[in-house]
Design a protein around this motif. Structure first.
Motif, PDB file in Angstrom:
ATOM      1  N   ARG A  71       0.350  -0.770  -0.366  1.00  0.00           N
ATOM      2  CA  ARG A  71       0.171  -0.107  -0.227  1.00  0.00           C
ATOM      3  C   ARG A  71       0.972   0.647  -0.218  1.00  0.00           C
ATOM      4  O   ARG A  71       1.381   1.439   0.889  1.00  0.00           O
ATOM      5  CB  ARG A  71      -1.112   0.270   1.171  1.00  0.00           C
ATOM      6  N   ARG A  74      -0.955   7.822   1.430  1.00  0.00           N
ATOM      7  CA  ARG A  74      -0.171   9.493   1.206  1.00  0.00           C
ATOM      8  C   ARG A  74      -0.780  10.463   3.169  1.00  0.00           C
ATOM      9  O   ARG A  74      -2.256   9.864   3.273  1.00  0.00           O
ATOM     10  CB  ARG A  74      -0.902  10.570   0.283  1.00  0.00           C
ATOM     11  N   SER A  81      -6.272  14.055   6.987  1.00  0.00           N
ATOM     12  CA  SER A  81      -6.883  13.138   6.364  1.00  0.00           C
ATOM     13  C   SER A  81      -5.281  12.342   5.689  1.00  0.00           C
ATOM     14  O   SER A  81      -4.462  12.489   5.571  1.00  0.00           O
ATOM     15  CB  SER A  81      -7.638  13.467   5.003  1.00  0.00           C
ATOM     16  N   VAL A  83      -4.776   8.518   2.239  1.00  0.00           N
ATOM     17  CA  VAL A  83      -5.503   7.867   0.879  1.00  0.00           C
ATOM     18  C   VAL A  83      -4.496   6.962   1.362  1.00  0.00           C
ATOM     19  O   VAL A  83      -3.676   7.250   0.784  1.00  0.00           O
ATOM     20  CB  VAL A  83      -5.182   9.234  -0.618  1.00  0.00           C
ATOM     21  N   ASN A  84      -5.035   5.595   1.016  1.00  0.00           N
ATOM     22  CA  ASN A  84      -4.812   4.600   0.998  1.00  0.00           C
ATOM     23  C   ASN A  84      -5.016   3.739   0.288  1.00  0.00           C
ATOM     24  O   ASN A  84      -6.142   3.727  -0.489  1.00  0.00           O
ATOM     25  CB  ASN A  84      -5.258   3.348   2.524  1.00  0.00           C
ATOM     26  N   THR A  85      -3.917   3.656  -0.998  1.00  0.00           N
ATOM     27  CA  THR A  85      -3.351   3.166  -2.578  1.00  0.00           C
ATOM     28  C   THR A  85      -3.166   1.618  -2.333  1.00  0.00           C
ATOM     29  O   THR A  85      -2.197   1.563  -2.022  1.00  0.00           O
ATOM     30  CB  THR A  85      -3.631   3.882  -3.289  1.00  0.00           C
ATOM     31  N   GLN A  95      -8.689   1.738  -3.390  1.00  0.00           N
ATOM     32  CA  GLN A  95      -8.454   3.961  -2.344  1.00  0.00           C
ATOM     33  C   GLN A  95      -8.909   3.093  -1.490  1.00  0.00           C
ATOM     34  O   GLN A  95     -10.259   3.130  -1.726  1.00  0.00           O
ATOM     35  CB  GLN A  95      -8.360   4.526  -3.657  1.00  0.00           C
ATOM     36  N   LEU A  97     -10.217   6.529   1.919  1.00  0.00           N
ATOM     37  CA  LEU A  97      -9.898   7.222   1.860  1.00  0.00           C
ATOM     38  C   LEU A  97     -10.076   7.442   3.930  1.00  0.00           C
ATOM     39  O   LEU A  97     -11.245   6.834   3.499  1.00  0.00           O
ATOM     40  CB  LEU A  97     -10.889   8.654   1.735  1.00  0.00           C
ATOM     41  N   TYR A  98      -9.579   8.291   4.692  1.00  0.00           N
ATOM     42  CA  TYR A  98      -9.327   8.317   5.567  1.00  0.00           C
ATOM     43  C   TYR A  98      -9.088  10.128   6.143  1.00  0.00           C
ATOM     44  O   TYR A  98      -8.786  10.465   6.334  1.00  0.00           O
ATOM     45  CB  TYR A  98      -8.862   7.675   6.684  1.00  0.00           C
ATOM     46  N   GLU A  99     -10.901  10.331   6.508  1.00  0.00           N
ATOM     47  CA  GLU A  99     -10.723  11.755   6.996  1.00  0.00           C
ATOM     48  C   GLU A  99     -11.283  12.120   8.324  1.00  0.00           C
ATOM     49  O   GLU A  99     -12.520  11.001   8.678  1.00  0.00           O
ATOM     50  CB  GLU A  99     -11.869  12.693   6.114  1.00  0.00           C
ATOM     51  N   THR A 113     -14.148   5.974   3.609  1.00  0.00           N
ATOM     52  CA  THR A 113     -14.913   6.208   1.728  1.00  0.00           C
ATOM     53  C   THR A 113     -13.961   4.192   1.869  1.00  0.00           C
ATOM     54  O   THR A 113     -12.649   4.927   1.762  1.00  0.00           O
ATOM     55  CB  THR A 113     -14.663   7.404   1.258  1.00  0.00           C
TER      56      THR A 113
END
Length: 161
Positions: A71, A74, A81, A83-85, A95, A97-99, A113
């Protein structure tokens, strides 16, 4: 081979301020501690590219055998926040998304998300997409419930010392 796009969301609340929740959540541990906090067993290798870019190589045993995922994480500290890609493993290009947001009571919340890109043999029906999304949401939500308990206990213990 076609892909199915499996999208899902959930919210997790924390009884700690947003800055502490975000910092705790982005402090990756190469040992078994992160896995134990999640309620899982596995191993992790961490390669820090920059202050805001990290490669995680995670391996764990699943009901389908041993799975390794690479992974790219970023981190956007200003927006709290990340982003795990997935760049390697069974679900590349997925992907997550953690906010993190403050709550009026002094606590915080994570808005998650998930955008899982699943390689499939044939087109998947909307009902199957919904079933897969519900299963992914349940699994990831359970992990974050475990992480919330661990976070709150660890930060409470640190504050006591």
């Amino acid at each position: 081979m076609p892909y199915a796009s499996i999208n899902y969301t959930f919210t997790q609340r924390f009884a700690v301020p947003v800055e502490r929740a975000f910092a705790w959540s982005t402090d990756y541990d190469p040992g078994p501690a992160d896995w134990k906090r999640m309620g899982l067993e596995g191993s992790r290798r961490i390669r820090k590219l920059t202050e805001d870019a990290i490669i995680l190589d995670d391996t764990r045993q699943t009901d389908r055998g041993r799975v390794t995922k690479r992974r790219l994480v970023r981190i956007n500290r200003e927006r709290r926040s990340l982003v795990n890609t997935h760049i390697g493993g069974p679900t590349p290009y997925s992907q997550f998304l953690y906010e993190f947001f403050p709550e009026p009571d002094g606590g915080s919340r994570l808005e998650f998300t998930g955008m899982l890109l699943l390689s499939v043999r044939k087109e998947v029906s909307p009902a199957e997409v919904a079933r897969l999304a519900a299963a992914e949401r349940a699994g990831d939500s359970k992990i974050w419930k475990n992480l919330a308990k661990a976070m709150e206990a660890e930060l409470k213990e640190q504050a006591a010392h």
